[in-house]
Design a protein around this motif. Structure first.
Motif, PDB file in Angstrom:
ATOM      1  N   PRO A 156     -12.145 -65.709 -99.593  1.00  0.00           N
ATOM      2  CA  PRO A 156     -11.044 -66.462-100.143  1.00  0.00           C
ATOM      3  C   PRO A 156     -10.548 -66.046-101.557  1.00  0.00           C
ATOM      4  O   PRO A 156     -11.299 -65.868-102.452  1.00  0.00           O
ATOM      5  CB  PRO A 156     -11.637 -67.841-100.026  1.00  0.00           C
ATOM      6  N   LEU A 157      -9.231 -65.915-101.643  1.00  0.00           N
ATOM      7  CA  LEU A 157      -8.382 -65.713-102.729  1.00  0.00           C
ATOM      8  C   LEU A 157      -8.852 -64.411-103.306  1.00  0.00           C
ATOM      9  O   LEU A 157      -8.625 -64.260-104.638  1.00  0.00           O
ATOM     10  CB  LEU A 157      -8.639 -66.721-103.846  1.00  0.00           C
ATOM     11  N   ASN A 158      -9.374 -63.227-102.700  1.00  0.00           N
ATOM     12  CA  ASN A 158      -9.780 -62.146-103.030  1.00  0.00           C
ATOM     13  C   ASN A 158     -10.906 -62.162-104.317  1.00  0.00           C
ATOM     14  O   ASN A 158     -11.140 -61.299-104.998  1.00  0.00           O
ATOM     15  CB  ASN A 158      -8.665 -61.097-103.669  1.00  0.00           C
ATOM     16  N   LYS A 159     -11.368 -63.329-104.554  1.00  0.00           N
ATOM     17  CA  LYS A 159     -12.644 -63.364-105.328  1.00  0.00           C
ATOM     18  C   LYS A 159     -13.957 -62.890-105.317  1.00  0.00           C
ATOM     19  O   LYS A 159     -14.797 -62.641-105.886  1.00  0.00           O
ATOM     20  CB  LYS A 159     -12.730 -64.906-105.570  1.00  0.00           C
ATOM     21  N   THR A 160     -14.124 -62.662-103.663  1.00  0.00           N
ATOM     22  CA  THR A 160     -15.551 -62.127-103.145  1.00  0.00           C
ATOM     23  C   THR A 160     -15.261 -61.038-102.035  1.00  0.00           C
ATOM     24  O   THR A 160     -14.032 -60.909-101.462  1.00  0.00           O
ATOM     25  CB  THR A 160     -16.316 -63.447-102.746  1.00  0.00           C
ATOM     26  N   ILE A 161     -16.234 -60.612-101.834  1.00  0.00           N
ATOM     27  CA  ILE A 161     -16.388 -59.419-100.732  1.00  0.00           C
ATOM     28  C   ILE A 161     -17.548 -59.807 -99.882  1.00  0.00           C
ATOM     29  O   ILE A 161     -18.640 -59.836-100.515  1.00  0.00           O
ATOM     30  CB  ILE A 161     -16.497 -57.852-101.260  1.00  0.00           C
ATOM     31  N   ILE A 162     -17.267 -60.051 -98.788  1.00  0.00           N
ATOM     32  CA  ILE A 162     -18.404 -60.441 -97.636  1.00  0.00           C
ATOM     33  C   ILE A 162     -18.694 -59.029 -96.881  1.00  0.00           C
ATOM     34  O   ILE A 162     -17.848 -58.468 -96.271  1.00  0.00           O
ATOM     35  CB  ILE A 162     -18.012 -61.469 -96.593  1.00  0.00           C
ATOM     36  N   SER A 163     -19.929 -58.784 -96.901  1.00  0.00           N
ATOM     37  CA  SER A 163     -20.472 -57.465 -96.222  1.00  0.00           C
ATOM     38  C   SER A 163     -21.746 -57.669 -95.279  1.00  0.00           C
ATOM     39  O   SER A 163     -22.506 -58.786 -95.423  1.00  0.00           O
ATOM     40  CB  SER A 163     -20.897 -56.268 -97.154  1.00  0.00           C
ATOM     41  N   ILE A 201      -8.161 -67.559 -90.109  1.00  0.00           N
ATOM     42  CA  ILE A 201      -6.893 -67.318 -90.550  1.00  0.00           C
ATOM     43  C   ILE A 201      -6.927 -67.678 -92.046  1.00  0.00           C
ATOM     44  O   ILE A 201      -6.191 -67.148 -92.930  1.00  0.00           O
ATOM     45  CB  ILE A 201      -5.583 -67.960 -90.011  1.00  0.00           C
ATOM     46  N   ASP A 202      -7.468 -68.680 -92.565  1.00  0.00           N
ATOM     47  CA  ASP A 202      -7.445 -69.483 -93.947  1.00  0.00           C
ATOM     48  C   ASP A 202      -8.754 -68.911 -94.676  1.00  0.00           C
ATOM     49  O   ASP A 202      -8.735 -69.234 -95.632  1.00  0.00           O
ATOM     50  CB  ASP A 202      -7.348 -70.918 -93.961  1.00  0.00           C
ATOM     51  N   CYS A 203      -9.520 -67.866 -94.183  1.00  0.00           N
ATOM     52  CA  CYS A 203     -10.602 -67.263 -94.766  1.00  0.00           C
ATOM     53  C   CYS A 203     -11.537 -68.356 -95.231  1.00  0.00           C
ATOM     54  O   CYS A 203     -12.456 -68.020 -95.923  1.00  0.00           O
ATOM     55  CB  CYS A 203     -10.228 -66.303 -95.830  1.00  0.00           C
ATOM     56  N   SER A 204     -11.721 -69.371 -94.449  1.00  0.00           N
ATOM     57  CA  SER A 204     -12.521 -70.624 -95.132  1.00  0.00           C
ATOM     58  C   SER A 204     -13.929 -70.309 -94.220  1.00  0.00           C
ATOM     59  O   SER A 204     -14.962 -70.930 -94.601  1.00  0.00           O
ATOM     60  CB  SER A 204     -12.103 -71.922 -94.608  1.00  0.00           C
ATOM     61  N   HIS A 205     -13.962 -69.632 -93.173  1.00  0.00           N
ATOM     62  CA  HIS A 205     -15.206 -69.291 -92.469  1.00  0.00           C
ATOM     63  C   HIS A 205     -15.033 -68.312 -91.666  1.00  0.00           C
ATOM     64  O   HIS A 205     -13.862 -67.493 -91.465  1.00  0.00           O
ATOM     65  CB  HIS A 205     -15.511 -70.403 -91.502  1.00  0.00           C
ATOM     66  N   PHE A 206     -16.139 -67.670 -91.076  1.00  0.00           N
ATOM     67  CA  PHE A 206     -16.017 -66.171 -90.594  1.00  0.00           C
ATOM     68  C   PHE A 206     -17.282 -66.149 -89.620  1.00  0.00           C
ATOM     69  O   PHE A 206     -18.241 -66.767 -89.650  1.00  0.00           O
ATOM     70  CB  PHE A 206     -16.064 -64.919 -91.638  1.00  0.00           C
ATOM     71  N   LEU A 207     -16.981 -65.285 -88.536  1.00  0.00           N
ATOM     72  CA  LEU A 207     -17.896 -65.058 -87.443  1.00  0.00           C
ATOM     73  C   LEU A 207     -18.646 -63.790 -87.425  1.00  0.00           C
ATOM     74  O   LEU A 207     -18.019 -62.918 -87.499  1.00  0.00           O
ATOM     75  CB  LEU A 207     -17.201 -65.206 -86.144  1.00  0.00           C
ATOM     76  N   THR A 208     -19.940 -63.872 -87.057  1.00  0.00           N
ATOM     77  CA  THR A 208     -20.711 -62.180 -87.091  1.00  0.00           C
ATOM     78  C   THR A 208     -21.288 -62.237 -85.715  1.00  0.00           C
ATOM     79  O   THR A 208     -21.506 -63.391 -85.074  1.00  0.00           O
ATOM     80  CB  THR A 208     -21.752 -62.312 -88.073  1.00  0.00           C
ATOM     81  N   GLY A 209     -21.364 -61.179 -85.306  1.00  0.00           N
ATOM     82  CA  GLY A 209     -22.018 -60.759 -83.870  1.00  0.00           C
ATOM     83  C   GLY A 209     -22.894 -59.636 -84.137  1.00  0.00           C
ATOM     84  O   GLY A 209     -22.848 -58.784 -85.070  1.00  0.00           O
ATOM     85  N   SER A 210     -24.226 -60.064 -83.440  1.00  0.00           N
ATOM     86  CA  SER A 210     -25.238 -59.003 -83.531  1.00  0.00           C
ATOM     87  C   SER A 210     -25.955 -58.566 -82.264  1.00  0.00           C
ATOM     88  O   SER A 210     -25.698 -59.212 -81.187  1.00  0.00           O
ATOM     89  CB  SER A 210     -26.344 -60.163 -84.320  1.00  0.00           C
ATOM     90  N   LEU A 211     -26.719 -57.690 -82.392  1.00  0.00           N
ATOM     91  CA  LEU A 211     -27.583 -57.062 -81.447  1.00  0.00           C
ATOM     92  C   LEU A 211     -28.645 -58.108 -80.940  1.00  0.00           C
ATOM     93  O   LEU A 211     -29.141 -57.891 -79.996  1.00  0.00           O
ATOM     94  CB  LEU A 211     -28.013 -55.657 -81.786  1.00  0.00           C
ATOM     95  N   ASP A 212     -28.847 -59.027 -81.687  1.00  0.00           N
ATOM     96  CA  ASP A 212     -29.904 -59.949 -81.245  1.00  0.00           C
ATOM     97  C   ASP A 212     -29.235 -60.807 -80.236  1.00  0.00           C
ATOM     98  O   ASP A 212     -29.869 -62.028 -80.045  1.00  0.00           O
ATOM     99  CB  ASP A 212     -30.377 -60.820 -82.659  1.00  0.00           C
ATOM    100  N   LYS A 213     -28.314 -60.965 -79.577  1.00  0.00           N
ATOM    101  CA  LYS A 213     -27.646 -61.715 -78.677  1.00  0.00           C
ATOM    102  C   LYS A 213     -27.023 -62.922 -79.074  1.00  0.00           C
ATOM    103  O   LYS A 213     -27.256 -64.047 -78.291  1.00  0.00           O
ATOM    104  CB  LYS A 213     -28.670 -61.899 -77.515  1.00  0.00           C
ATOM    105  N   SER A 214     -26.723 -62.990 -80.066  1.00  0.00           N
ATOM    106  CA  SER A 214     -25.994 -64.221 -80.777  1.00  0.00           C
ATOM    107  C   SER A 214     -24.717 -63.989 -81.632  1.00  0.00           C
ATOM    108  O   SER A 214     -24.745 -62.791 -82.201  1.00  0.00           O
ATOM    109  CB  SER A 214     -26.947 -64.867 -81.585  1.00  0.00           C
ATOM    110  N   VAL A 238     -16.804 -59.702 -81.987  1.00  0.00           N
ATOM    111  CA  VAL A 238     -16.351 -61.217 -81.758  1.00  0.00           C
ATOM    112  C   VAL A 238     -14.950 -61.283 -82.066  1.00  0.00           C
ATOM    113  O   VAL A 238     -14.195 -60.545 -82.990  1.00  0.00           O
ATOM    114  CB  VAL A 238     -17.397 -61.809 -82.707  1.00  0.00           C
ATOM    115  N   ALA A 239     -14.375 -62.450 -81.881  1.00  0.00           N
ATOM    116  CA  ALA A 239     -13.037 -62.978 -82.296  1.00  0.00           C
ATOM    117  C   ALA A 239     -12.784 -64.484 -82.231  1.00  0.00           C
ATOM    118  O   ALA A 239     -13.437 -64.918 -81.368  1.00  0.00           O
ATOM    119  CB  ALA A 239     -12.039 -62.167 -81.375  1.00  0.00           C
ATOM    120  N   MET A 240     -11.868 -64.820 -83.049  1.00  0.00           N
ATOM    121  CA  MET A 240     -11.735 -66.350 -83.137  1.00  0.00           C
ATOM    122  C   MET A 240     -10.141 -66.536 -82.843  1.00  0.00           C
ATOM    123  O   MET A 240      -9.313 -65.903 -83.310  1.00  0.00           O
ATOM    124  CB  MET A 240     -11.965 -66.732 -84.443  1.00  0.00           C
ATOM    125  N   SER A 241     -10.163 -67.549 -81.980  1.00  0.00           N
ATOM    126  CA  SER A 241      -8.683 -68.010 -81.683  1.00  0.00           C
ATOM    127  C   SER A 241      -7.864 -68.523 -82.982  1.00  0.00           C
ATOM    128  O   SER A 241      -8.371 -69.369 -83.543  1.00  0.00           O
ATOM    129  CB  SER A 241      -8.490 -68.652 -80.333  1.00  0.00           C
TER     130      SER A 241
END
Length: 383
Positions: A156-163, A201-214, A238-241
């Motif tokens: 959010p607001l370019n203050k952080t990077i999520i990796s 869209i608003d960067c308030s949350h994010f979705l991750t996908g993994s080889l652990d089937k979740s 993964v994708a969010m509508s």
């Protein structure tokens, strides 16, 4: 509603990205050549030639004027979207894996893989308004973990990077100081490699996908786990509508095992989940190969997913016991992107959306889209 099959790449696809307006679709592949398509009808508008290795990721600026790509040839390149001209090349000592423009397009994050004794790293580059003023120097370099970083995006607001990446740990970094702010708790996090990451869209949350089937939904600021979506196959994408409370997961068994099992055992369907209730609400059956990437159109009415063709069998669409032939695939010849209109799709009939399409037949009976190789993005955008 009409599914569109877009054929053009010669090697497996790796990434998909819509522009902000949703009229252009950019695809990356191992054939070294990022490609831009007209999203409404699947016409290939042009290619960006210059990489000498697989292209793993791309991002397009908010105004759709610049494209950034990361490649295994140890470079990230900045392109003019309209003309296909190469504007600048960022050179690294290891393959470039993930790229992402910041809000405002003045900065870009680029990750590099572990290579020849080097650890993974996150590079922050300043993007000049005029390409003649562009420089290669990094504003910030963050030393990453031992494993590969598969995705890195701006918070959010370019203050952080999520990796996130091979070590299954999600990290949040401060973009001013480079300090590691947070890591997810191992007890609630993924158990295997994180393959994909998608922001809301608003960067308030994010979705991750993994080889652990979740797949897991996280808060972007606190890194609190919000939801978990459990499936029966490794998750590659993964994708969010942006419109509905829908989450889409894609994956399947490893591509190397595709030819040794039945297509039903490979579990190659794209699965739709209710974002809030975490329940599976439908799926799209299609190709005989793992799904490598997913993308929602910004209007929320269409979803694109891609698979890699791995054998010469028919790709089928099933509905209530009826099977309709869609595409006959040759060994490693075609990589298919299927665009599926969700404008009339509700929670109860996601499974049936394939059967509504009208396909364009070629001379040999295959279903395909336009293949104009002329680069005419400029004329398209001026209309």
């Amino acid at each position: 509603m009409r599914p569109i099959l877009m054929k053009g790449h010669e090697r497996p696809l790796t990434f998909l990205k819509y522009n902000r307006d949703g009229d252009l679709l950019f695809s990356c592949a191992k054939d070294h050549t990022p490609t831009v398509w007209f999203a409404d009808n699947g016409e290939r508008l042009g290619t960006y030639r210059g990489h000498n290795g697989a292209v793993w990721c791309c991002d397009v600026s908010r105004d759709s004027t610049r494209l950034l790509t990361g490649s295994a040839d140890q470079t990230a390149k900045l392109w003019d979207v309209q003309s296909g001209t190469q504007l600048f090349t960022f050179n690294f000592d290891s393959p470039a894996r993930a790229v992402d423009f910041s809000v405002g397009d003045k900065l870009a994050v680029i990750t590099t893989d572990p290579f020849m004794g080097l650890t993974s790293a996150i590079h922050v580059k300043r993007i000049a308004a005029d390409s003649d003023d562009q420089v290669a120097d990094s504003v910030l370099v963050l030393k990453g973990p031992q494993g590969r970083i598969n995705r890195a995006v701006w918070g959010p607001l370019n203050k952080t990077i999520i990796s996130a990446g091979e070590d299954a740990v999600i990290r949040i970094w401060d973009t001013e100081t480079g300090k590691l702010l947070q890591e997810n708790e191992k007890e609630i996090g993924h158990k295997k490699t994180i393959t994909s990451l998608a922001k809301s869209i608003d960067c308030s949350h994010f979705l991750t996908g993994s080889l652990d089937k979740s797949a897991k939904l996280w808060d972007s600021r606190s890194l609190t786990l919000i939801k978990t979506y459990v499936t029966e196959r490794p998750v590659n994408a993964v994708a969010m509508s942006p419109l509905l409370n829908h989450v889409v997961l894609g994956g399947g068994q490893d591509a190397s095992a595709v030819t040794t099992t039945d297509h039903r055992a490979g579990k190659f369907e794209a699965k739709f989940y209710d974002k809030i209730l975490q329940e599976e609400i439908g799926g799209v059956k299609g190709h005989f190969g793992p799904i490598n990437a997913l993308a929602f159109n910004p209007d929320g009415k269409r979803c694109v997913y891609l698979t890699t063709a791995s054998d010469s069998n028919q790709t089928n669409c099933e509905k209530k016991g009826q099977v309709t032939k869609v595409q006959s695939l040759s060994i490693q010849q075609d990589v298919v992107v299927a665009e599926i209109d969700l404008s009339e799709t509700t929670m109860g009939n996601v499974n049936s959306i394939w059967s509504k399409g009208e396909h364009t037949k070629t001379d040999n009976g295959e279903t395909s889209s336009g293949m104009n190789s002329t680069f005419d993005v400029k004329s398209l955008m001026s209309e």
